[in-house]
Design a protein around this motif. Structure first.
Motif, PDB file in Angstrom:
ATOM      1  N   LYS A  71      -6.549 -53.622   0.000  1.00 30.93           N
ATOM      2  CA  LYS A  71      -7.972 -53.297  -0.010  1.00 30.93           C
ATOM      3  C   LYS A  71      -8.329 -52.545   1.266  1.00 30.93           C
ATOM      4  O   LYS A  71      -7.653 -52.692   2.291  1.00 30.93           O
ATOM      5  N   ALA A 121      -3.695 -66.684   5.508  1.00 29.12           N
ATOM      6  CA  ALA A 121      -5.141 -66.620   5.630  1.00 29.12           C
ATOM      7  C   ALA A 121      -5.735 -66.509   4.233  1.00 29.12           C
ATOM      8  O   ALA A 121      -5.126 -65.900   3.337  1.00 29.12           O
ATOM      9  N   ASP A 122      -6.904 -67.072   4.041  1.00 29.75           N
ATOM     10  CA  ASP A 122      -7.530 -67.053   2.714  1.00 29.75           C
ATOM     11  C   ASP A 122      -7.725 -65.624   2.206  1.00 29.75           C
ATOM     12  O   ASP A 122      -7.635 -65.375   0.997  1.00 29.75           O
ATOM     13  N   SER A 123      -7.958 -64.711   3.100  1.00 28.89           N
ATOM     14  CA  SER A 123      -8.261 -63.330   2.715  1.00 28.89           C
ATOM     15  C   SER A 123      -7.061 -62.605   2.102  1.00 28.89           C
ATOM     16  O   SER A 123      -7.238 -61.570   1.450  1.00 28.89           O
ATOM     17  N   VAL A 124      -5.859 -63.135   2.307  1.00 28.73           N
ATOM     18  CA  VAL A 124      -4.672 -62.435   1.799  1.00 28.73           C
ATOM     19  C   VAL A 124      -3.866 -63.272   0.800  1.00 28.73           C
ATOM     20  O   VAL A 124      -2.870 -62.781   0.256  1.00 28.73           O
ATOM     21  N   LYS A 125      -4.276 -64.494   0.574  1.00 23.14           N
ATOM     22  CA  LYS A 125      -3.543 -65.355  -0.358  1.00 23.14           C
ATOM     23  C   LYS A 125      -3.436 -64.706  -1.736  1.00 23.14           C
ATOM     24  O   LYS A 125      -4.416 -64.178  -2.261  1.00 23.14           O
ATOM     25  N   GLU A 155     -10.434 -53.230   3.375  1.00 19.80           N
ATOM     26  CA  GLU A 155     -10.656 -54.186   4.463  1.00 19.80           C
ATOM     27  C   GLU A 155      -9.359 -54.712   5.051  1.00 19.80           C
ATOM     28  O   GLU A 155      -9.377 -55.437   6.049  1.00 19.80           O
ATOM     29  N   ASP A 156      -8.226 -54.356   4.475  1.00 14.71           N
ATOM     30  CA  ASP A 156      -6.929 -54.700   5.065  1.00 14.71           C
ATOM     31  C   ASP A 156      -6.519 -53.703   6.138  1.00 14.71           C
ATOM     32  O   ASP A 156      -5.508 -53.895   6.828  1.00 14.71           O
ATOM     33  N   GLU A 178      -6.638 -61.448  14.145  1.00 14.07           N
ATOM     34  CA  GLU A 178      -6.661 -62.631  13.291  1.00 14.07           C
ATOM     35  C   GLU A 178      -5.285 -62.868  12.698  1.00 14.07           C
ATOM     36  O   GLU A 178      -4.502 -61.937  12.496  1.00 14.07           O
TER      37      GLU A 178
END
Length: 125
Positions: free
Chosen positions: A87, A61-65, A89-90, A46
């Protein structure tokens, strides 16, 4: 021939920080685009962040903003990814990528012809 060589990464506890580097060797067009992608085990690769190297516009990406920052040092032909507040999940293999105009297509992997070798980031809880 364009070659991307990555460094950085490693293991860190949740909440920690890491910085990835990607040195570009070879000819790069003036209107170039560079980005960072990641692939976690069992998941598809991704897009994480990308930058227009000529103008400096960045996209995430929204997940890392708010946690990750993509930047460049044109004098050193180097791309960076500063990762804060990491996190679990990273956790993933992270790849840098480059290609002229690729940023116009968002995080489409096929638009990037040149890739780094990948570097592992592991975040423990």
């Amino acid at each position: 021939q364009v070659q991307l060589v990555q460094s950085g990464g490693g293991s860190v506890q949740a909440g920690g920080s890491l910085r990835l580097s990607c040195v570009v060797f070879g000819y790069i067009y003036s209107s170039d685009c560079m980005g960072w992608f990641r692939q976690a085990p069992g998941k598809e690769r991704e897009g994480v962040a990308r930058i227009y190297t000529s103008g400096g516009s960045t996209y995430y990406a929204d997940s890392v903003k708010g946690r990750f920052t993509i930047s460049q040092d044109n004098a050193k032909n180097t791309l960076y990814l500063q990762m804060n507040s990491l996190k679990p999940e990273d956790t993933a293999m992270y790849y840098c990528a480059a290609d002229p105009h690729a940023c116009d297509y968002g995080f489409i992997q096929a638009a990037f012809r040149f890739w780094g070798q990948g570097t592992q980031v592991t975040v423990s809880s």
